[in-house]
Design a protein around this motif. Structure first.
Motif, PDB file in Angstrom:
ATOM      1  N   ARG A 118      -9.752 -31.750 -24.816  1.00 35.88           N
ATOM      2  CA  ARG A 118     -10.618 -32.615 -25.588  1.00 35.88           C
ATOM      3  C   ARG A 118      -9.948 -34.500 -25.274  1.00 35.88           C
ATOM      4  NH1 ARG A 118     -10.524 -28.052 -28.451  1.00 35.88           N
ATOM      5  NH2 ARG A 118     -12.546 -27.216 -29.463  1.00 35.88           N
ATOM      6  N   THR A 119      -9.599 -35.020 -24.617  1.00 36.80           N
ATOM      7  CA  THR A 119      -8.552 -36.371 -24.584  1.00 36.80           C
ATOM      8  C   THR A 119      -8.719 -36.786 -23.193  1.00 36.80           C
ATOM      9  OG1 THR A 119      -6.244 -35.337 -24.952  1.00 36.80           O
ATOM     10  CG2 THR A 119      -7.226 -36.056 -27.409  1.00 36.80           C
ATOM     11  N   ASP A 120      -9.439 -35.842 -22.537  1.00 33.58           N
ATOM     12  CA  ASP A 120      -9.352 -35.683 -20.667  1.00 33.58           C
ATOM     13  C   ASP A 120     -10.585 -36.307 -20.420  1.00 33.58           C
ATOM     14  OD1 ASP A 120      -9.222 -35.351 -18.438  1.00 33.58           O
ATOM     15  OD2 ASP A 120      -8.158 -33.519 -17.875  1.00 33.58           O
ATOM     16  N   PRO A 121     -10.764 -37.450 -19.802  1.00 32.75           N
ATOM     17  CA  PRO A 121     -12.636 -37.678 -19.205  1.00 32.75           C
ATOM     18  C   PRO A 121     -12.301 -37.123 -18.176  1.00 32.75           C
ATOM     19  CG  PRO A 121     -10.977 -39.665 -19.457  1.00 32.75           C
ATOM     20  CD  PRO A 121     -10.150 -38.164 -19.508  1.00 32.75           C
ATOM     21  N   LYS A 122     -12.094 -36.635 -17.586  1.00 32.89           N
ATOM     22  CA  LYS A 122     -12.617 -35.470 -16.971  1.00 32.89           C
ATOM     23  C   LYS A 122     -13.635 -34.059 -17.524  1.00 32.89           C
ATOM     24  CE  LYS A 122      -9.925 -37.355 -12.968  1.00 32.89           C
ATOM     25  NZ  LYS A 122      -8.703 -36.496 -12.075  1.00 32.89           N
ATOM     26  N   LYS A 123     -12.609 -34.030 -18.360  1.00 36.09           N
ATOM     27  CA  LYS A 123     -12.991 -32.102 -18.969  1.00 36.09           C
ATOM     28  C   LYS A 123     -14.009 -32.754 -20.239  1.00 36.09           C
ATOM     29  CE  LYS A 123      -8.818 -29.721 -17.778  1.00 36.09           C
ATOM     30  NZ  LYS A 123      -8.188 -28.755 -17.520  1.00 36.09           N
ATOM     31  N   SER A 124     -13.994 -34.462 -21.406  1.00 29.02           N
ATOM     32  CA  SER A 124     -14.655 -34.190 -21.873  1.00 29.02           C
ATOM     33  C   SER A 124     -15.677 -35.275 -21.923  1.00 29.02           C
ATOM     34  CB  SER A 124     -13.440 -34.580 -23.687  1.00 29.02           C
ATOM     35  OG  SER A 124     -14.157 -34.938 -24.566  1.00 29.02           O
ATOM     36  N   GLY A 125     -15.661 -36.140 -21.254  1.00 31.35           N
ATOM     37  CA  GLY A 125     -16.832 -37.033 -20.657  1.00 31.35           C
ATOM     38  C   GLY A 125     -16.192 -38.012 -20.802  1.00 31.35           C
ATOM     39  N   LYS A 126     -17.045 -38.911 -21.654  1.00 28.02           N
ATOM     40  CA  LYS A 126     -17.301 -40.389 -22.236  1.00 28.02           C
ATOM     41  C   LYS A 126     -16.634 -40.925 -23.380  1.00 28.02           C
ATOM     42  CE  LYS A 126     -20.953 -42.379 -19.334  1.00 28.02           C
ATOM     43  NZ  LYS A 126     -22.105 -43.138 -19.034  1.00 28.02           N
ATOM     44  N   SER A 127     -16.065 -39.462 -23.993  1.00 28.46           N
ATOM     45  CA  SER A 127     -15.997 -40.177 -25.357  1.00 28.46           C
ATOM     46  C   SER A 127     -14.963 -38.816 -25.529  1.00 28.46           C
ATOM     47  CB  SER A 127     -16.802 -40.136 -26.149  1.00 28.46           C
ATOM     48  OG  SER A 127     -16.349 -40.405 -27.399  1.00 28.46           O
ATOM     49  N   GLY A 128     -14.016 -39.468 -26.577  1.00 27.09           N
ATOM     50  CA  GLY A 128     -13.129 -38.267 -26.935  1.00 27.09           C
ATOM     51  C   GLY A 128     -13.871 -38.036 -28.859  1.00 27.09           C
ATOM     52  N   CYS A 129     -13.349 -38.877 -29.571  1.00 29.54           N
ATOM     53  CA  CYS A 129     -13.843 -38.114 -31.195  1.00 29.54           C
ATOM     54  C   CYS A 129     -15.020 -38.403 -31.114  1.00 29.54           C
ATOM     55  CB  CYS A 129     -12.561 -39.146 -31.800  1.00 29.54           C
ATOM     56  SG  CYS A 129     -13.518 -39.037 -33.984  1.00 29.54           S
ATOM     57  N   MET A 130     -15.764 -38.844 -30.573  1.00 27.41           N
ATOM     58  CA  MET A 130     -16.742 -39.022 -30.987  1.00 27.41           C
ATOM     59  C   MET A 130     -17.965 -38.254 -30.772  1.00 27.41           C
ATOM     60  SD  MET A 130     -18.501 -41.638 -32.788  1.00 27.41           S
ATOM     61  CE  MET A 130     -17.345 -42.526 -34.327  1.00 27.41           C
ATOM     62  N   GLY A 131     -17.392 -37.606 -29.299  1.00 25.88           N
ATOM     63  CA  GLY A 131     -18.009 -36.737 -28.499  1.00 25.88           C
ATOM     64  C   GLY A 131     -17.926 -35.459 -29.357  1.00 25.88           C
ATOM     65  N   ASP A 132     -16.744 -34.975 -30.034  1.00 25.88           N
ATOM     66  CA  ASP A 132     -15.966 -34.174 -30.529  1.00 25.88           C
ATOM     67  C   ASP A 132     -16.592 -33.656 -31.264  1.00 25.88           C
ATOM     68  OD1 ASP A 132     -15.156 -31.692 -30.954  1.00 25.88           O
ATOM     69  OD2 ASP A 132     -12.863 -32.674 -31.263  1.00 25.88           O
ATOM     70  N   LEU A 161      -9.030 -41.421 -24.346  1.00 27.14           N
ATOM     71  CA  LEU A 161     -10.314 -41.324 -24.874  1.00 27.14           C
ATOM     72  C   LEU A 161     -10.231 -41.777 -26.399  1.00 27.14           C
ATOM     73  CD1 LEU A 161     -11.842 -37.893 -23.292  1.00 27.14           C
ATOM     74  CD2 LEU A 161     -12.532 -40.889 -23.064  1.00 27.14           C
ATOM     75  N   ASP A 162     -11.278 -42.068 -27.015  1.00 29.63           N
ATOM     76  CA  ASP A 162     -11.217 -42.478 -28.477  1.00 29.63           C
ATOM     77  C   ASP A 162     -11.046 -41.885 -28.964  1.00 29.63           C
ATOM     78  OD1 ASP A 162     -14.121 -41.775 -29.684  1.00 29.63           O
ATOM     79  OD2 ASP A 162     -14.256 -42.239 -27.373  1.00 29.63           O
ATOM     80  N   ASP A 163      -9.724 -41.916 -30.195  1.00 26.93           N
ATOM     81  CA  ASP A 163     -10.018 -40.842 -31.088  1.00 26.93           C
ATOM     82  C   ASP A 163     -10.243 -41.239 -32.808  1.00 26.93           C
ATOM     83  OD1 ASP A 163      -7.646 -42.720 -32.261  1.00 26.93           O
ATOM     84  OD2 ASP A 163      -6.248 -42.271 -30.706  1.00 26.93           O
TER      85      ASP A 163
END
Length: 386
Positions: free
Chosen positions: A188-202, A235-237
């Motif tokens: 979840r904190t890896d841009p390659k696996k989670s995408g452009k956002s961490g917290c907001m994406g999750d 990534l953002d948390d």
């Protein structure tokens, strides 16, 4: 008239995965779905062991999603699966979803729908091209009292909506747990696996979807401030977003995974001209209703005075808690009933069609990309262009 259960294959969700087990419980809860096959891990040993633990037939335990989809598509109509459930990390959503649709299978997929907005739009185009159904598991929209809140807004009981306030604080990423063996935190904190956002994406996407679902409105503009609070994180948390909606209403969305001490404290308040609604995910059987110049009311799940929408998504009498698994199961059941209606050539009811779909996935990816763009700019407002 239904003649059988609909048949499910799963991608991801092996023995060490949290969300895979949740999907299987939810899919099984109402007796509408049969779990038939799986490609449950990229590790062949775990894939095989997981399939055996779940008593899948040996010849339907697959080592990868390509093999599963290819072989299942060649089985006789009375044996092959009807849909594929994808419970992998974000970066591994698009390929199995696209392949499943290309081979004639409906899809259930974890949110966010893909790694990028471009991938989400490609999936939307494929759904429109094939006429198949894609369901996105925005769990919180499945709660009975969320259905009640949505129906009350829809019926105009609050008058025109003026403000939406939604917050989703968690505390589980308050330290660099991704470097301490926490696999869920690591991807979840890896841009390659989670995408452009961490917290907001999750979790921010959950909050945004819930705000639109209950209010019946659509976000049109955002002004975002995303933060990396824990040093060393990629990534953002944490983040704060101002919202504008298509009826002129405004809103605030707060999401944080560094709110130390918080568990899963999703809360939403929706205010109209005549009153407001308040719902807390950790007390899901209760809906607070506050009126202008009248006493506040407490609505409770399982009661006769609730809307048909709430009743349709309630399983037990009042006073018996219905929680996360039941809300998840409501999404699966409504999806299953819709697919079954399609198989049998009948029209699904409005209640059956009440589950998040590919359009919600595109809006979720638009939310992610727009808030990231907004946060990195000095411009105040960014248009939300789903």
């Amino acid at each position: 008239m239904k003649t059988r259960k609909i048949r499910m294959g799963m991608v991801g969700g092996g023995k060490d995965a949290f969300i895979g087990a949740v999907h299987r419980i939810a899919a099984n809860m109402d007796g509408q779905i049969e779990f038939c096959c799986g490609a449950l891990s990229i590790n062949p040993e775990i894939a095989k062991e997981s399939g055996e633990m779940l008593f899948l037939p040996e010849d339907r335990i697959y080592m990868n999603f390509e093999e599963m989809i290819e072989k299942e598509s060649k089985l006789p109509a009375d044996q092959k699966i009807d849909f594929v459930t994808i419970v992998t990390p974000n970066f591994a959503h698009f390929a199995p979803a696209m392949m499943a649709l290309d081979h004639g299978f409906n899809v259930v997929i974890e949110k966010p729908i893909a790694l990028s907005l471009d991938e989400a739009r490609q999936l939307q185009n494929k759904v429109e091209e094939t006429g198949l159904i894609l369901c996105l598991t925005h769990t919180y929209s499945g709660y009975p009292m969320v259905k009640q809140a949505r129906q009350m807004v829809k019926e105009g009981k609050l008058g025109a909506i003026r403000k939406v306030m939604v917050e989703y604080p968690q505390g589980w990423l308050s330290t660099l747990t991704e470097r301490e063996g926490n696999a869920g935190a690591a991807w979840r904190t890896d841009p390659k696996k989670s995408g452009k956002s961490g917290c907001m994406g999750d979790i921010g996407t959950h909050a945004a979807q819930l705000a639109e679902y209950i209010s019946g409105l659509q976000i049109t503009k955002v002004c975002a401030d995303l933060n990396i609070v824990v040093p060393g994180r990629g990534l953002d948390d944490d983040g704060n977003v101002l919202l504008k909606f298509n009826n002129g209403a405004n809103g605030v969305l707060i999401a944080s995974q560094v709110a130390a001490g918080e568990e899963n404290a999703l809360k939403i308040k929706v205010y109209g001209e005549k009153g407001g609604l308040e719902w807390h995910q950790m007390e899901p059987n209760t809906l607070m209703v506050k009126w202008l110049n009248e006493p506040a009311q407490v609505y409770r799940a399982g009661q006769a005075y609730l809307s048909d929408a709430a009743k349709h998504n309630t399983r037990v009498p009042g006073g018996h808690p219905e929680g996360y698994l039941e809300a998840f199961a409501n999404i699966y059941r409504n999806f299953a009933l819709t697919v079954s209606a399609k198989i049998h050539g009948t029209e699904p009811t409005e209640a059956m069609l009440d589950f998040p779909r590919v359009e919600d996935g595109v809006r979720g990816m638009t939310f992610i990309e727009t808030v990231v763009e907004s946060s990195g700019s000095d411009q105040k407002w960014f248009d939300f262009k789903a």
